[in-house]
Scaffold this active site. Structure first.
Site, mmCIF file in Angstrom:
data_model
loop_
_atom_site.group_PDB
_atom_site.id
_atom_site.type_symbol
_atom_site.label_atom_id
_atom_site.label_comp_id
_atom_site.label_asym_id
_atom_site.label_seq_id
_atom_site.Cartn_x
_atom_site.Cartn_y
_atom_site.Cartn_z
ATOM 1 N N SER A 1 0.097 -6.671 6.728
ATOM 2 C CA SER A 1 -0.938 -5.803 7.332
ATOM 3 C C SER A 1 -1.221 -4.626 6.399
ATOM 4 C CB SER A 1 -0.450 -5.247 8.674
ATOM 5 O OG SER A 1 -0.117 -6.305 9.532
ATOM 6 N N GLU B 1 -1.191 1.070 5.151
ATOM 7 C CA GLU B 1 0.260 0.916 5.294
ATOM 8 C C GLU B 1 0.977 0.835 3.942
ATOM 9 O OE1 GLU B 1 1.683 -1.871 8.324
ATOM 10 O OE2 GLU B 1 3.320 -2.413 6.993
ATOM 11 N N ARG C 1 6.444 3.240 12.435
ATOM 12 C CA ARG C 1 6.258 2.935 11.002
ATOM 13 C C ARG C 1 6.381 4.174 10.119
ATOM 14 N NH1 ARG C 1 6.926 -0.803 13.486
ATOM 15 N NH2 ARG C 1 5.717 -2.731 13.622
HETATM 16 C C1 LIG Z 1 3.725 -11.196 4.806
HETATM 17 C C2 LIG Z 1 4.242 -9.826 5.154
HETATM 18 C C3 LIG Z 1 4.617 -9.544 6.460
HETATM 19 C C4 LIG Z 1 5.090 -8.284 6.799
HETATM 20 N N1 LIG Z 1 5.461 -8.054 8.095
HETATM 21 C C5 LIG Z 1 5.917 -6.834 8.453
HETATM 22 C C6 LIG Z 1 6.294 -6.579 9.806
HETATM 23 O O1 LIG Z 1 6.241 -7.451 10.666
HETATM 24 N N2 LIG Z 1 6.736 -5.338 10.100
HETATM 25 C C7 LIG Z 1 6.837 -4.343 9.163
HETATM 26 O O2 LIG Z 1 7.263 -3.238 9.504
HETATM 27 N N3 LIG Z 1 6.508 -4.567 7.872
HETATM 28 C C8 LIG Z 1 6.036 -5.777 7.490
HETATM 29 N N4 LIG Z 1 5.679 -6.005 6.194
HETATM 30 C C9 LIG Z 1 5.758 -4.924 5.210
HETATM 31 C C10 LIG Z 1 7.076 -4.923 4.392
HETATM 32 O O3 LIG Z 1 7.632 -6.196 4.322
HETATM 33 C C11 LIG Z 1 8.089 -3.963 4.984
HETATM 34 O O4 LIG Z 1 7.565 -2.648 4.970
HETATM 35 C C12 LIG Z 1 9.414 -3.972 4.201
HETATM 36 O O5 LIG Z 1 10.367 -3.169 4.868
HETATM 37 C C13 LIG Z 1 9.241 -3.489 2.764
HETATM 38 O O6 LIG Z 1 10.424 -3.816 2.052
HETATM 39 P P1 LIG Z 1 10.437 -3.898 0.467
HETATM 40 O O7 LIG Z 1 11.864 -3.981 0.048
HETATM 41 O O8 LIG Z 1 9.564 -4.973 -0.025
HETATM 42 O O9 LIG Z 1 9.818 -2.465 0.111
HETATM 43 P P2 LIG Z 1 9.066 -1.994 -1.201
HETATM 44 O O10 LIG Z 1 7.648 -2.431 -1.154
HETATM 45 O O11 LIG Z 1 9.832 -2.331 -2.415
HETATM 46 O O12 LIG Z 1 9.116 -0.410 -0.973
HETATM 47 C C14 LIG Z 1 8.415 0.155 0.117
HETATM 48 C C15 LIG Z 1 8.690 1.670 0.131
HETATM 49 O O13 LIG Z 1 10.067 1.904 0.366
HETATM 50 C C16 LIG Z 1 10.653 2.637 -0.717
HETATM 51 N N5 LIG Z 1 11.985 2.077 -0.919
HETATM 52 C C17 LIG Z 1 12.326 0.785 -1.123
HETATM 53 N N6 LIG Z 1 13.664 0.659 -1.204
HETATM 54 C C18 LIG Z 1 14.172 1.906 -1.074
HETATM 55 C C19 LIG Z 1 15.496 2.432 -1.078
HETATM 56 N N7 LIG Z 1 16.582 1.662 -1.229
HETATM 57 N N8 LIG Z 1 15.660 3.781 -0.947
HETATM 58 C C20 LIG Z 1 14.572 4.589 -0.768
HETATM 59 N N9 LIG Z 1 13.305 4.151 -0.743
HETATM 60 C C21 LIG Z 1 13.108 2.812 -0.887
HETATM 61 C C22 LIG Z 1 9.734 2.412 -1.893
HETATM 62 O O14 LIG Z 1 9.831 3.474 -2.828
HETATM 63 C C23 LIG Z 1 8.376 2.354 -1.211
HETATM 64 O O15 LIG Z 1 7.947 3.663 -0.935
HETATM 65 C C24 LIG Z 1 5.194 -7.270 5.813
HETATM 66 C C25 LIG Z 1 4.831 -7.560 4.475
HETATM 67 C C26 LIG Z 1 4.358 -8.826 4.152
HETATM 68 C C27 LIG Z 1 4.009 -9.117 2.731
#
Ligand SMILES: Cc1cc2nc3c(=O)[nH]c(=O)nc-3n(C[C@H](O)[C@H](O)[C@H](O)COP(=O)(O)OP(=O)(O)OC[C@H]3O[C@@H](n4cnc5c(N)ncnc54)[C@H](O)[C@@H]3O)c2cc1C
Length: 355
Positions: free
Chosen positions: A238, A334, A160
């Site tokens: 989480s 996280e 992670r």
């Molecule tokens: C119900 C639920 C289940 C989940 N299950 C999992 C799981 O099984 N495994 C897991 O690992 N995670 C899980 N997550 C967490 C999350 O979905 C992941 O971390 C996902 O990859 C985040 O994507 P996002 O586009 O929403 O990121 P955001 O929340 O928009 O951004 C997260 C971080 O990434 C950065 N970021 C986003 N896009 C870019 C880009 N293009 N370039 C540079 N930086 C960027 C942002 O600045 C921030 O620091 C879960 C979340 C939820 C709500």
């Protein structure tokens, strides 16, 4: 008033941004860069499913990544390169791969968020992570002020984590490339819960589509999806990483019936959810104003009516402090928080801090 970050995060928390830009067309990236105001690197938002934005206004530019597109390129060794734009939902990329008979990311189905955010925390589930298939990233480097191509080995991937997480604000990921294999079979099952769900021994390679569907079904059963409405519909999944523990702590946890897993790097990791339950928390419990453990999972916090980013952060601290007092193990949050007080890109983001 600027665009509210609450409208772009799954917690639906966050104040207005000074400047809010949406990047939807890969061909206009440099126009967007020129329009960024202020001196700091912008905060980049994907689907907002791992972001805890402050209640206060964000004093800088926020870029929401909305570029879509998935392209296939056959490689010489019969594997395939899949090139994905940063704003494409990761779940769609998994669906695409499975539909095209490509193995490598089938256990990542159902994870919310964008492909561009997946390398940031090396998104993973069921024993698979994006770094298993990721070969290169095209990014904009806000220190060098130009496009760069980063090979997987340069991304500092771990459990992670990645260089993008530890050096926040430096790169905006525009495109990722994944190497997958054409196969009717999924990757070997290494996660015990998945083996049970598939009724398959560890190490077996189940049929690709069946494996992907089993993951989706299992996520639904275990409360790992965001419900469309209801008390658990505002969440970031989480809220703590599974902590590294010492061999002595692992022995104590195992003797109490708790799970401890050995990671690929040899480290021992306890289950953050199990530690929270040992410390007295349970599904549905109120932790702070408007913040509850979700109805199905202690490790997921749900934001309800009265929740603010401040009460959510306080709830994280309450949980982490209780586990530390019970087991001497420090949980690390996280979700990532845009750091409104930062003045340089290297201090641009941080996880919520507890004592
Ligand atoms: C119900 C639920 C289940 C989940 N299950 C999992 C799981 O099984 N495994 C897991 O690992 N995670 C899980 N997550 C967490 C999350 O979905 C992941 O971390 C996902 O990859 C985040 O994507 P996002 O586009 O929403 O990121 P955001 O929340 O928009 O951004 C997260 C971080 O990434 C950065 N970021 C986003 N896009 C870019 C880009 N293009 N370039 C540079 N930086 C960027 C942002 O600045 C921030 O620091 C879960 C979340 C939820 C709500």
């Amino acid at each position: 008033m600027g665009e509210l970050l609450a409208d772009h995060t799954t917690l639906r928390l966050g104040g207005p941004a000074d400047q809010f830009l949406t990047h939807a067309d890969p061909g206009t990236w440099f126009d967007l860069v020129r329009s960024v105001q202020g001196t700091r690197a912008p905060f980049v938002l994907g689907g907002g499913s791992n972001t805890l934005a402050d209640d206060a206004a964000y004093p800088g530019a926020v870029i929401r990544m909305a570029t879509c597109g998935i392209a296939l390129r056959p490689l010489a060794d019969a594997s395939v390169e899949v090139v994905v734009q940063a704003g494409e939902p990761l779940a769609k990329v998994v669906e695409f791969a499975v539909a095209h008979g490509l193995s490598g990311i089938e256990y990542l189905g159902g994870i919310p968020g964008t492909a561009g955010a997946a390398p940031v925390q090396n998104t993973g589930a069921y024993g698979q992570q994006i770094s298993d298939t990721l070969t290169r990233i095209t990014a904009y480097d806000w220190d060098l002020l130009r496009l760069v191509e980063l090979r997987s080995a340069e991304c500092g991937f771990g459990y992670r984590t990645s260089t993008f997480k530890t050096r926040p604000g430096r790169w905006t990921i525009l495109e990722i490339a994944l190497r997958m294999t054409r196969s009717a079979l999924a990757a070997p099952v290494i996660y015990p819960n998945l083996a049970d769900a598939l009724a398959s021994p560890l190490g077996a390679r189940p049929p690709l589509a069946e494996a992907a569907q089993t993951v989706l079904d299992d996520r639904r059963l275990r409360g790992l999806n965001i419900p469309d409405d209801g008390p658990d519909s505002r969440q970031v999944g989480s809220v703590f990483l599974n902590p590294t523990v010492t061999p002595a702590q692992a022995t104590t946890i195992r003797s109490s019936g708790g799970p401890v897993q050995r990671g690929p790097d040899g480290s021992l990791r306890a289950s953050a959810g199990w530690l929270l339950e040992q410390a007295g928390f349970c599904p549905g419990l109120r932790i702070d104003a408007g913040v509850y453990c979700s109805s199905g999972r202690t490790l997921t916090l749900a934001a309800r009516e009265a929740a603010t980013a401040a009460s959510f952060t306080a709830a994280l601290c309450t949980l982490a402090d209780a586990v530390f007092a019970t087991d001497g193990i420090r949980l690390r949050p996280e979700p990532i928080r845009p750091n409104a007080m930062a003045t340089t890109s290297s201090r641009h983001l941080r996880a919520p801090e507890c004592s």
